[in-house]
Design a protein around this motif. Structure first.
Motif, short mmCIF file in Angstrom:
data_model
loop_
_atom_site.label_atom_id
_atom_site.label_comp_id
_atom_site.label_asym_id
_atom_site.label_seq_id
_atom_site.Cartn_x
_atom_site.Cartn_y
_atom_site.Cartn_z
N ASP A 221 14.89 4.90 63.12
CA ASP A 221 14.02 5.18 64.27
C ASP A 221 12.63 5.67 63.87
N GLU A 222 12.54 6.36 62.74
CA GLU A 222 11.28 6.98 62.34
C GLU A 222 10.92 6.59 60.91
N GLU A 223 9.62 6.58 60.64
CA GLU A 223 9.16 6.19 59.30
C GLU A 223 9.64 7.16 58.23
N HIS A 224 9.68 8.47 58.55
CA HIS A 224 10.09 9.39 57.49
C HIS A 224 11.58 9.24 57.17
N TYR A 225 12.41 8.79 58.13
CA TYR A 225 13.81 8.48 57.82
C TYR A 225 13.87 7.26 56.89
N ALA A 226 13.05 6.26 57.20
CA ALA A 226 13.04 5.04 56.38
C ALA A 226 12.62 5.36 54.94
N LEU A 227 11.61 6.23 54.78
CA LEU A 227 11.19 6.59 53.43
C LEU A 227 12.27 7.36 52.69
N GLN A 228 12.98 8.24 53.40
CA GLN A 228 14.07 8.97 52.74
C GLN A 228 15.17 8.02 52.30
N ALA A 229 15.44 6.99 53.11
CA ALA A 229 16.44 5.99 52.72
C ALA A 229 16.00 5.23 51.47
N ALA A 230 14.70 4.91 51.40
CA ALA A 230 14.19 4.22 50.21
C ALA A 230 14.25 5.12 48.99
N ILE A 231 13.90 6.40 49.15
CA ILE A 231 13.99 7.36 48.05
C ILE A 231 15.41 7.46 47.53
N ALA A 232 16.38 7.35 48.44
CA ALA A 232 17.80 7.43 48.05
C ALA A 232 18.31 6.15 47.42
N GLY A 233 17.44 5.14 47.30
CA GLY A 233 17.83 3.90 46.63
C GLY A 233 18.53 2.90 47.51
N GLN A 234 18.38 3.02 48.82
CA GLN A 234 19.08 2.12 49.73
C GLN A 234 18.40 0.77 49.89
N GLY A 235 17.15 0.62 49.45
CA GLY A 235 16.46 -0.65 49.59
C GLY A 235 14.97 -0.48 49.48
N LEU A 236 14.24 -1.53 49.86
CA LEU A 236 12.79 -1.54 49.83
C LEU A 236 12.26 -1.29 51.24
N VAL A 237 11.19 -0.51 51.35
CA VAL A 237 10.62 -0.17 52.64
C VAL A 237 9.16 -0.61 52.70
N LEU A 238 8.76 -1.18 53.82
CA LEU A 238 7.35 -1.45 54.09
C LEU A 238 6.76 -0.16 54.64
N ALA A 239 5.75 0.38 53.96
CA ALA A 239 5.26 1.71 54.33
C ALA A 239 3.75 1.79 54.24
N SER A 240 3.20 2.69 55.03
CA SER A 240 1.77 2.98 55.03
C SER A 240 1.37 3.64 53.73
N SER A 241 0.25 3.22 53.18
CA SER A 241 -0.27 3.84 51.95
C SER A 241 -0.56 5.32 52.17
N ILE A 242 -0.85 5.71 53.42
CA ILE A 242 -1.12 7.11 53.73
C ILE A 242 0.16 7.92 53.71
N LEU A 243 1.18 7.42 54.41
CA LEU A 243 2.40 8.19 54.56
C LEU A 243 3.25 8.21 53.29
N VAL A 244 3.04 7.25 52.41
CA VAL A 244 3.84 7.20 51.19
C VAL A 244 3.18 7.93 50.03
N SER A 245 1.96 8.43 50.23
CA SER A 245 1.17 8.96 49.11
C SER A 245 1.85 10.11 48.39
N GLU A 246 2.45 11.06 49.13
CA GLU A 246 3.09 12.20 48.48
C GLU A 246 4.31 11.77 47.67
N SER A 247 5.10 10.83 48.19
CA SER A 247 6.29 10.35 47.49
C SER A 247 5.91 9.59 46.22
N LEU A 248 4.79 8.87 46.27
CA LEU A 248 4.31 8.17 45.07
C LEU A 248 3.83 9.17 44.03
N ALA A 249 3.06 10.16 44.46
CA ALA A 249 2.51 11.14 43.53
C ALA A 249 3.61 11.93 42.83
#
Length: 293
Positions: A221-249
């Motif tokens: 339902d939410e982008e931050h849930y999708a990013l957490q799923a990607a962080i957990a290794g569940q798959g690839l996520v299409l994400a905003s360069s802004i919202l993914v910046s902290e996880s990349l860093a």
């Protein structure tokens, strides 16, 4: 110069216009709905134009009423802020900001400590919602950070961040993907079509048009849930360069096909004209400008 102005009626009108209700205005002003109605009718008679359309359960501004409200609300806000600055013992600085849950969780909150370090006297209250707020109607909100490509002619606007969309996954998953078919993590946005079009645009740019048709998908339902799923290794996520910046860093996510990205929209900070001069709002706007520069 101002001796003929019906100040009580104008104050009553501003409250009724902002709240779209004579009853709510009466509660705010601690008078009866009849008194509010009497003040409004007197003001309409004085002006010679109707200011409200009376509907069964609410009122709606006419064009003349909207024009008066736009001028009057800003003027009263300026007077209120000046009076607050003149008081010897001012109330502590408070700032109410509305933005989306994803932007708050993934971009703003990780950085907010730096704002408090500069301005410990200002307390920021976050109102996180995907619902659009009419700042001219809801005076309890000082400013909003809004996502989109729209123009906001009736608001003070400060462009904050432009974005691009890329595909990301957990570093181990990206490194070992090879020719395996990835799971795609998608978001059920309020306008789900926009997110679907983003995936289609990325797949086309990457030369992988078939991916959406054959790859398994997981939806959140939410982008931050999708990013957490990607962080957990569940798959690839299409994400905003802004919202993914902290996880990349922090190394929690890595780009997949980093050479491929598609244009997104942007984030703007908005407030009612005049409110940008209110000290807590000005301090926050200035900090945001430095933070994104």
């Amino acid at each position: 110069m101002f001796s003929s102005l019906p100040l009580t009626a104008l104050r009553t009108f501003e409250s009724a216009a902002r709240l779209s209700s004579f009853k709510a205005a009466a509660e705010e002003l601690a008078v009866t709905p009849t008194a509010v109605s009497h003040q409004i009718r007197g003001l309409e008679s004085w002006l010679g134009v109707p200011l409200f359309q009376r509907l069964p359960r609410r009122v709606r501004l006419t064009d003349c009423g909207q024009r008066l409200f736009g001028s009057l609300h800003g003027a009263l806000l300026d007077v209120t802020q000046t009076l607050d600055q003149l008081r010897p013992q001012r109330s502590s600085g408070n700032l109410t900001l509305s933005t989306t849950p994803a932007f708050a969780a993934l971009w703003l909150i990780p950085r907010l400590g730096r704002f408090y370090a500069e301005h410990p006297e200002i307390n920021v209250r976050l109102d996180t919602s995907n619902t659009l707020i009419d700042l001219h109607q809801d005076a309890s909100v000082d400013c909003v950070i809004r996502y989109g490509m729209g123009d906001y002619p009736n608001l003070h606007s400060q462009c904050l961040l432009d974005e691009r969309f890329g595909v990301y996954g957990a570093p181990a998953l990206v490194a070992n993907l090879g020719d395996n078919l990835p799971t795609l993590i998608t978001v059920r946005w309020r306008n789900a079509l926009l997110y679907e079009l983003g995936w289609k645009a990325w797949c086309q740019a990457a030369g992988e048009d078939h991916l959406l048709e054959i790859a398994p998908q997981r939806e959140y339902d939410e982008e931050h849930y999708a990013l957490q799923a990607a962080i957990a290794g569940q798959g690839l996520v299409l994400a905003s360069s802004i919202l993914v910046s902290e996880s990349l860093a922090s190394g929690l996510l890595a780009p997949y096909r980093s050479e491929v990205s598609v244009a997104g929209a942007g984030y703007s900070t908005l407030c009612v004209p005049g409110r940008e001069r209110h000290p807590p709002v000005k301090a926050f706007f200035d900090w945001l400008s430095r933070e994104v520069s």
